[in-house]
Design a protein around this motif. Structure first.
Motif, short mmCIF file in Angstrom:
data_model
loop_
_atom_site.label_atom_id
_atom_site.label_comp_id
_atom_site.label_asym_id
_atom_site.label_seq_id
_atom_site.Cartn_x
_atom_site.Cartn_y
_atom_site.Cartn_z
N LEU A 145 0.81 -1.21 0.00
CA LEU A 145 0.00 0.00 0.00
C LEU A 145 0.85 1.26 0.00
CD1 LEU A 145 -2.70 -1.05 2.62
CD2 LEU A 145 -2.82 -1.21 0.12
N TYR A 146 2.07 1.14 0.53
CA TYR A 146 2.97 2.30 0.56
C TYR A 146 4.41 1.82 0.65
CZ TYR A 146 4.85 6.89 1.60
OH TYR A 146 5.56 8.05 1.54
N TYR A 147 5.29 2.53 -0.04
CA TYR A 147 6.72 2.22 -0.01
C TYR A 147 7.50 3.52 -0.11
CZ TYR A 147 11.33 0.90 -1.65
OH TYR A 147 12.70 0.78 -1.79
N GLU A 148 8.55 3.62 0.67
CA GLU A 148 9.44 4.78 0.61
C GLU A 148 10.84 4.29 0.94
OE1 GLU A 148 10.14 8.51 -0.38
OE2 GLU A 148 8.04 7.99 0.00
N ASP A 149 11.85 4.84 0.26
CA ASP A 149 13.22 4.46 0.63
C ASP A 149 14.10 5.69 0.81
OD1 ASP A 149 13.88 5.22 -1.95
OD2 ASP A 149 14.43 3.23 -2.62
N TRP A 150 15.14 5.50 1.62
CA TRP A 150 16.11 6.54 1.92
C TRP A 150 17.47 5.87 2.04
CZ3 TRP A 150 11.94 5.29 4.99
CH2 TRP A 150 10.86 6.16 4.97
N ASN A 151 18.50 6.60 1.76
CA ASN A 151 19.88 6.15 2.03
C ASN A 151 20.22 4.80 1.42
OD1 ASN A 151 20.32 8.44 3.81
ND2 ASN A 151 19.02 7.36 5.26
N ARG A 152 19.64 4.49 0.29
CA ARG A 152 19.97 3.22 -0.38
C ARG A 152 20.89 3.53 -1.55
NH1 ARG A 152 15.08 -0.62 -1.48
NH2 ARG A 152 16.80 -2.02 -1.84
N SER A 153 22.04 2.86 -1.57
CA SER A 153 23.01 3.15 -2.61
C SER A 153 22.65 2.50 -3.94
CB SER A 153 24.40 2.71 -2.16
OG SER A 153 24.38 1.34 -1.79
N LYS A 154 22.04 1.30 -3.90
CA LYS A 154 21.67 0.65 -5.15
C LYS A 154 20.49 -0.29 -4.93
CE LYS A 154 25.01 -3.03 -4.45
NZ LYS A 154 26.08 -3.80 -4.97
N LYS A 155 19.76 -0.50 -6.01
CA LYS A 155 18.66 -1.46 -6.00
C LYS A 155 19.04 -2.59 -6.94
CE LYS A 155 14.83 1.57 -4.94
NZ LYS A 155 13.49 1.98 -5.31
N LEU A 156 18.82 -3.80 -6.51
CA LEU A 156 19.19 -4.96 -7.30
C LEU A 156 18.09 -5.45 -8.22
CD1 LEU A 156 21.10 -6.93 -4.54
CD2 LEU A 156 22.06 -5.46 -6.31
N TYR A 195 -1.32 6.50 10.16
CA TYR A 195 -2.21 5.72 9.29
C TYR A 195 -3.68 5.94 9.64
CZ TYR A 195 -4.29 1.94 6.67
OH TYR A 195 -5.08 1.23 5.81
N VAL A 196 -4.02 5.77 10.90
CA VAL A 196 -5.42 5.92 11.30
C VAL A 196 -5.90 7.35 11.06
CG1 VAL A 196 -7.01 5.89 13.27
CG2 VAL A 196 -5.41 4.00 12.95
N GLU A 197 -5.10 8.33 11.44
CA GLU A 197 -5.52 9.72 11.32
C GLU A 197 -5.59 10.23 9.89
OE1 GLU A 197 -6.73 11.75 13.73
OE2 GLU A 197 -6.61 9.98 15.01
N TYR A 198 -4.60 9.83 9.04
CA TYR A 198 -4.51 10.43 7.72
C TYR A 198 -4.89 9.52 6.56
CZ TYR A 198 -2.23 14.12 10.29
OH TYR A 198 -1.97 15.12 11.18
N VAL A 199 -5.08 8.23 6.83
CA VAL A 199 -5.51 7.32 5.77
C VAL A 199 -6.93 6.83 6.06
CG1 VAL A 199 -5.04 5.18 4.54
CG2 VAL A 199 -3.14 6.65 5.23
N VAL A 200 -7.12 6.24 7.22
CA VAL A 200 -8.44 5.70 7.56
C VAL A 200 -9.49 6.80 7.60
CG1 VAL A 200 -9.79 4.52 9.35
CG2 VAL A 200 -7.47 3.73 8.81
N LYS A 201 -9.15 7.94 8.17
CA LYS A 201 -10.12 9.04 8.31
C LYS A 201 -10.18 9.95 7.09
CE LYS A 201 -9.89 9.11 13.34
NZ LYS A 201 -9.57 9.93 14.52
N ASN A 202 -9.45 9.61 6.04
CA ASN A 202 -9.43 10.42 4.82
C ASN A 202 -10.53 9.91 3.87
OD1 ASN A 202 -8.94 11.70 2.40
ND2 ASN A 202 -6.73 11.34 2.42
N PRO A 203 -11.55 10.71 3.62
CA PRO A 203 -12.66 10.24 2.78
C PRO A 203 -12.29 10.04 1.30
CG PRO A 203 -12.97 12.54 3.36
CD PRO A 203 -11.77 12.06 4.12
N ILE A 204 -11.20 10.63 0.84
CA ILE A 204 -10.83 10.45 -0.57
C ILE A 204 -9.80 9.33 -0.78
CG2 ILE A 204 -11.42 12.81 -1.22
CD1 ILE A 204 -8.42 13.45 -1.19
N GLN A 205 -9.37 8.67 0.30
CA GLN A 205 -8.44 7.55 0.19
C GLN A 205 -9.23 6.24 0.24
OE1 GLN A 205 -5.03 7.11 -0.36
NE2 GLN A 205 -5.63 4.98 -0.43
N PRO A 206 -9.34 5.53 -0.91
CA PRO A 206 -10.07 4.26 -0.88
C PRO A 206 -9.33 3.22 -0.03
CG PRO A 206 -9.47 4.91 -3.14
CD PRO A 206 -8.82 5.86 -2.21
N MET A 207 -10.04 2.54 0.84
CA MET A 207 -9.42 1.53 1.69
C MET A 207 -8.92 0.37 0.83
SD MET A 207 -9.45 2.88 4.61
CE MET A 207 -8.75 1.54 5.51
N GLY A 208 -7.76 -0.15 1.18
CA GLY A 208 -7.19 -1.28 0.47
C GLY A 208 -6.48 -0.93 -0.82
#
Length: 128
Positions: free
Chosen positions: A17-28, A110-123
């Protein structure tokens, strides 16, 4: 140096549902392939931990059994909600447990900004 490398949020079916990366030198590999690999690792670790725990024969949920997994190059921190959401952080191996931090991400972000967000479809993947 203590670094956070990446964060994953999976639903109960293994959809990222969500992915973020930081400080990664390379992706395989590609992002989708890596997400499947990480979820597969998590699935296998959970199954192994559930079988090795003292009361493995009882029908009790094992969501609290796996907290983190460490290798010489990274540490996987894990928190699972009762509804099957899986929060993961990959960090430097020297980082202490971030399980409570992941619990806070769930309850305060997550609960405050995703679950309670009416424009974010669950799942659905989180885009905002």
């Amino acid at each position: 140096e203590k670094m956070i490398y990446c964060f994953y949020l999976f639903d109960r079916n293994g959809v990222c549902l969500y992915y973020e990366d930081w400080n990664r030198s390379k992706k395989l590999m590609g992002e989708a392939e890596e997400q499947k690999l990480i979820f597969g690792l998590l699935f296998s670790l959970k199954a192994s931990v559930a079988q090795m725990r003292p009361n493995a024969g009882e029908n009790k949920p094992a969501i609290e059994a796996l907290h983190c997994y460490s290798t010489s190059s990274y540490k996987l921190h894990y928190f699972e909600t009762p509804t099957g959401l899986r929060f993961l952080l990959l960090t430097d191996p020297g980082v202490p447990s971030l399980r409570e931090c992941l619990r806070q991400v769930y309850s305060h972000i997550y609960v405050e900004y995703v679950v309670k967000n009416p424009i974010q479809p669950m799942g659905q993947p989180i885009t905002c």
